[in-house]
Design an enzyme around this catalytic site. Structure first.
Site, PDB file in Angstrom:
ATOM      1  N   TYR A   1      -1.648  -0.107  10.561  1.00  0.00           N
ATOM      2  CA  TYR A   1      -1.705  -0.550   9.170  1.00  0.00           C
ATOM      3  C   TYR A   1      -0.541   0.046   8.381  1.00  0.00           C
ATOM      4  CZ  TYR A   1      -3.401  -1.177   4.395  1.00  0.00           C
ATOM      5  OH  TYR A   1      -3.507  -1.511   3.065  1.00  0.00           O
TER       6      TYR A   1
ATOM      7  N   SER B   1       0.845  -1.197   0.000  1.00  0.00           N
ATOM      8  CA  SER B   1       0.000   0.000   0.000  1.00  0.00           C
ATOM      9  C   SER B   1       0.873   1.238   0.000  1.00  0.00           C
ATOM     10  CB  SER B   1      -0.898   0.012   1.246  1.00  0.00           C
ATOM     11  OG  SER B   1      -1.573   1.248   1.376  1.00  0.00           O
TER      12      SER B   1
END
Length: 248
Positions: free
Chosen positions: A157, A144
């Site tokens: 995250y 990501s």
């Protein structure tokens, strides 16, 4: 040994994982469809892959469980005798405002790091002996942009994806030349994941200022995974950003 190439896509019941399973099946691969909890959706992926002519092994496995991962790879080896591409797509998060440090409990840290960081390592370690003897020998981690710029659903995250990005480079050095290891780093994806917290209108507004003003679709990411697996033989240790120019 299986005559066709074999790809294992973790977390392939929905979204990017499902799109990857379909794309590899279109390229003539047999597919290992892995899921953790979404059995009904995984069966739908199985049907879609079979419609493209691919054979399917459907395996339930929580990738944060090392013993379960080893058992999954053991089943692939027993059934098909080979593994040519590993796509580490399984992921999890919690949507927590970054300023709310107290909301990020130790349990949340452990779960996010377990699935997003330890899981890919467990899968690579368990599968390395099969990937080494393939003429493809490719690992693609679905990471990501949160691991690059620190903007994402939660601090934990972002940290997990930052770790995955550096681990990609470490593993590329450790496993080359037989195995190439790369990551794709998407920005916002129009998928069930974001729809938990954003409407279509909010997602459109979020991406409206990007040079390419739209979120990615699961197929956009699958195209990149396919390229890193099959479209290049010299790229390894790379983080390929697919975000419409957001982090440029």
């Amino acid at each position: 040994m299986n005559e066709k190439y074999v790809a294992l896509i973790t977390g392939s019941a929905t979204g990017v994982g499902r799109a990857c399973a379909q794309r590899f099946a279109e390229e003539g691969f047999d597919i290992v469809v892995n899921y953790s909890r979404s059995e009904a959706e995984a069966l739908e992926t199985k049907f879609l892959v079979e419609a493209e002519g691919g054979n399917v092994l459907l395996i339930q496995c929580d990738v944060s469980d090392d013993a379960a991962v080893q058992a999954m790879i053991g089943e692939v080896e027993s059934q098909w005798g080979r593994l040519d591409v590993l796509v580490n797509n399984a992921g999890t998060t919690e949507f927590i405002e970054h300023k709310d440090l107290d909301a990020v409990t130790e349990e949340i840290w452990d779960r996010i790091l377990g699935v997003n960081l330890k899981g890919p390592f467990f899968c690579v370690r368990a599968a390395a002996h099969l990937l080494r003897i393939s003429d493809l020998g490719s690992v693609v981690n679905v990471s990501s942009t949160a691991g690059i710029d620190g903007r994402g659903s939660s601090v934990a995250y972002c940290a997990s994806k930052g770790g995955l990005n550096t681990m990609t480079k470490s593993l590329a050095r450790a496993l080359g030349p037989e195995i190439r290891v790369n990551s794709v780093c998407p920005g916002p994806i129009d998928s069930r994941w974001l729809k938990r917290v954003m409407t279509d209108e909010q997602l459109a507004e979020e991406t409206s200022g990007y040079p390419i003003p739209r979120p990615s679709l699961p197929g956009d990411i699958a195209d990149t995974v396919l390229y890193l697996s099959l479209g290049t033989t010299l790229s390894t240790g790379q983080l390929l950003v697919v975000d419409g120019g957001r982090t440029m």
